[in-house]
Structure formats: structure tokens, C-alpha cells
Design a protein around this motif. Sequence first.
Motif, mmCIF file in Angstrom:
data_model
loop_
_atom_site.group_PDB
_atom_site.id
_atom_site.type_symbol
_atom_site.label_atom_id
_atom_site.label_comp_id
_atom_site.label_asym_id
_atom_site.label_seq_id
_atom_site.Cartn_x
_atom_site.Cartn_y
_atom_site.Cartn_z
ATOM 1 N N LEU B 100 0.738 -1.079 0.095
ATOM 2 C CA LEU B 100 -0.024 0.089 -0.037
ATOM 3 C C LEU B 100 0.755 1.229 0.193
ATOM 4 N N VAL B 101 1.702 1.137 0.876
ATOM 5 C CA VAL B 101 2.878 2.147 1.040
ATOM 6 C C VAL B 101 3.392 2.544 -0.198
ATOM 7 N N ALA B 102 3.988 1.471 -0.975
ATOM 8 C CA ALA B 102 4.759 1.458 -2.190
ATOM 9 C C ALA B 102 3.909 2.114 -3.310
ATOM 10 N N ARG B 103 2.523 1.834 -3.185
ATOM 11 C CA ARG B 103 1.671 2.325 -4.582
ATOM 12 C C ARG B 103 1.695 3.834 -4.098
ATOM 13 N N LEU B 104 1.520 4.152 -2.932
ATOM 14 C CA LEU B 104 1.434 5.565 -2.448
ATOM 15 C C LEU B 104 2.533 6.555 -3.051
ATOM 16 N N VAL B 105 3.733 5.794 -2.491
ATOM 17 C CA VAL B 105 4.988 6.404 -3.015
ATOM 18 C C VAL B 105 5.177 6.475 -4.421
ATOM 19 N N ASP B 106 4.797 5.442 -5.162
ATOM 20 C CA ASP B 106 4.893 5.492 -6.624
ATOM 21 C C ASP B 106 4.120 6.554 -7.221
ATOM 22 N N ASP B 107 3.185 7.245 -6.561
ATOM 23 C CA ASP B 107 2.428 8.068 -7.240
ATOM 24 C C ASP B 107 3.267 9.308 -7.487
ATOM 25 N N ASN B 108 3.131 9.681 -8.875
ATOM 26 C CA ASN B 108 3.918 10.691 -9.433
ATOM 27 C C ASN B 108 3.446 12.178 -8.744
ATOM 28 N N ASN B 109 2.300 12.402 -8.201
ATOM 29 C CA ASN B 109 1.968 13.597 -7.895
ATOM 30 C C ASN B 109 2.659 14.012 -6.444
ATOM 31 N N LEU B 110 3.254 12.867 -5.729
ATOM 32 C CA LEU B 110 3.623 13.275 -4.461
ATOM 33 C C LEU B 110 4.773 14.323 -4.601
ATOM 34 N N SER B 111 4.831 15.215 -3.828
ATOM 35 C CA SER B 111 5.926 16.216 -3.919
ATOM 36 C C SER B 111 6.952 16.033 -3.109
#
Lengths: 377, 131
Positions: B100-111
Motif C-alpha cells: 500500500l505504501v509502495a503504491r502511494l510513494v509510486d504516485d507521481n503527484n507526491l511532492s
Amino acid sequence: MIELNTLFDAYINANILLVLALCLWFAVKYAMSRFRWNTAFETQLRLLNGAFLAILACPVAIGIYVILHKIGIMPERFSLNFADAVVAQYLQGNLNMKPSEFEAALGLRKTISAEFLSLNSTFSKIIAALVAAGAITLTIRTTQSLRRLRKIIKTSYPWRSTRRVNIRLSDRIHVPFSTRGLTKRYIIIPSAMLAQNADFKMALAHEFDHLRQSDIEWEIGLEAIKPLFFWNPAFQIWKRNVEHLRELACDQRVLNRKGYDPRAYGACLLRVCDNALKNDTSRSIAMPQVGLVSQERKGLGLMRQDFLKHRVMSMLSAQTPASSGQKIRWVMLPLAALIVFAGISIQKPGDWSHDRLMLSTIVNLERMDTINGLGVR
Amino acid sequence: MRQKKKNEFLTEVELEFMSHLWDLGEASVRDVLGALDKDRNLAYTSAATIMRILEQKEFVTSVKRGKTFYYKALMPKDTYQTKSLRRLSDELFDKSPATLVARLVDDNNLSEEVLEEIRALLDGKLKDDRA
């Protein structure tokens, strides 16, 4: 004690009668469409349900027919039996067939029944096993659905209650539906619908109409006999027709009585469908309930989509059905009479009627003639 | 006596109500209705029913002052967030919070800032666990 043969005969007769009644219903439906009654869904539903009641009334009618014959009010010659009528036609020379072949054709059903009940052949064993497996599977499925339905009602929240109807809210469903217990009727609405006031009102009006139409009682009745008749396509078609007509009739009445905008009502149906599809359909219940839209998993199939389209189109066409009023009885009475007549005519004939004895004599003469012919050679 | 029925999760509209209640602390039905979007057009009776359901689910508790019921959240917002994330992890990420965290971090929108914030949170959590 009733013999197995008699029960099996009654079962086969019920299936044949269902096929005949369905054919009669389609003829009536076609005739109705010619008289601008093609959008009179409520009338059509009442006729279809009435036809089913006529089928249920057949055993009583047959009993009366037999008693009238026995006590002599109805003369022996006056027979409504189809096989007796065919024998009479044969004796009058209207059918060109060898006597032994004709007798064999007449006794074909008896032969097949005996063969099936004795379970001697592999084919009859396979058929019996398939029918039994289907009936058991459907009974288990129905029991599971009932349990799931009970759980949904038990975990739902009371909203309003009258003496006979209990309206409840549930966060476990996505499609509103109505059902009933032994004494009370229930309308269950998804609690999420509270946020959409107009949809909530329309769904409630729709479900109340199902209760008024006694649709849930019909649904329970048809589902209860499904394990016995599931293999008969006529039963499936019959049930599908009832399901479709009750929704169309309900939509039509709600729109006419409440004056909702057909487009808003159609949009509400689509929203409920959309919501049901987005969510987990595997938890949907197949029966015994009557929903705003179909909840079955096969609801994703083409047939269901087509019906939804048909429902929306029916609403938008806004055709006011020609009022059937008292005219319905002029269609219902002949239809019921024809079904009862068909029910009596397919019964097992009396073995020793005058015509039967004549036929037996002719067959024996044919046999003697064959034996004599062999002796001459 | 009101029948108590527990349901672990909230529907969309219930969550909306709870979110406002978490922000307001204690509120009447009218207060929650007032906090909703103006174009929401939700009937008072519907809102009152939603609050009653929340109470039966044991997410809120109520006290009557005068003729008005005042509602207060029983479950803190972060507890519900944890429960919801656990369910998301169980149902969608094969019971693996790491995925779940990996998917969240993979998100390109994260600044960069958000990633830094997440790193600090994880460091803090690791320190607490070691202690």
C-alpha cells in the motif's frame, strides 16, 4: 396411498399444461397488441397471473369433471379427453394409420413413463440424476438466499412502520427491494439513498406499488416451485414475463399516479443500476424479493441490459394504456376456460371406454390377420 | 430501548456527516446540515435519520438538551482512518501494508515535501518502536 405413477403423471401433466398455457398467453398477448393494449402492462400482468391461477385450479376442475362422470350427470360419451377424441377420429376413418401403430403411439407416454420410473436404462438414470441435482442445488440456493435476506433485515435500521409494512434502511445493499415475512411486509432501502431525496421517494413509491400489486407473493410462489420446474423452458419464459411485466406495470403506475418526470425516473433507475454495478454484486440476493432493478449477477448480461433499455424507453414513450376496465374479464374468462379445458383434455384416458374396446378389437383382428397370413404362406 | 447494531464501516453519506461532526466536536442535526454544501438539498428528516443510524452503529452518542439532540463522535477520526486503511490493505493490497505504501510513494503527484513528511513519520515510528 398415492402411487408413484400417479404422481409422475400429474407432474408431467403440469409441465405440459404450462407449455400449453404459455402458448395461449402469447396468442392473447398478440391479440392485445392488435387492440392497442400493448402498453397495458398492468392488464397483461393480471391476465398472466390469472392464467397461472387457472393452472392451479385445474386439479379441482379435473376432480369435478371425474365426479360428474361417475355420478352420471355427464354422459359417458361426452368426453373432453384429447386421446379419446383422437381414438374417435381414428374409428371414423379420419386417420390413416395401422391399428397396432396407432395403439403404440397412444401408449407411447405410458411406455416412456414406465421406462423412466423403472430407471432401467442409463439415459433415464442420467436424466433423473440431473433433475434431482438441479432441484437440490436450487433448494440450497434458495435457503442461502433466505438466510442472507434475513440477515439484511436483521441488521437494517427501522425508518417508518405501519401495521403491515415495515420500512427499513440498510447499509449492506445498493438496490431497494421489498419482501415479506409471515405476517409483515418489508421495504428495504439503501441508507446511502437518504442523501438523494428524489431517488429515495421514487424508490419508495415503486416498492409500495409492488406491495400493492402483491408482486412479492407471486415471486415467492414462483420461486417455491422453481426447483420442480426449472428444466422446463416454458416455466423460465413464464417467470421472465411476470418479472418484466410487474416492473413495467409498476413504473407505469408510479409515473401516472405520482406524476414524476419520466426522464428523472429513468435517470433514478440508471443511477441505482450504476451503483449496484460499481459495488460488489456477489453479495446480491437473487430471491425472494422484488427490487427496483434486477440484482442478479447476470444483471450484467445482455438480456438484463435490454430489459432496462426497454423499461426506460417505455417510460419515455409516455403512452397511456387504453383503459381495460371491465373488459379484462372478457379476455380472462375464455383464457381460463381454455387452460382448464387443456388441463382436462391431457389427462390419462379411461382404459375401457366403448371406443377403446373397439380399438382393441381392431388391433386384435389385425394381429389375427397377420398370423393367418403367415399360416397361408 | 433502541436496538444497538454494530457495523464497522461507514457509508459515503455517513462518512460525510462524521467528518463534519469530527470538525464540529458536538453538534445538532441542524448544525451538521448547515456545514454541508449549500446545494446539497438534504431534508432535515433524512439528516436526522442518518444521525440516528450513526448512533445505532455506535459511532456517535447523543444528549438531549431542551428539545434538541446534540451528537458527539464516539470514535476518534484517526482510529477510523486506521481501521479504513487496514481494510484497504487487507482487501486491495493482499494484507500487505508495505504494498500500500509502495503504491502511494509510486504516485507521481507526491511532492518532495510530502515524501519528506512521510520519511519523518516513519523515522518517528521506528524510534518509538525501538524505545
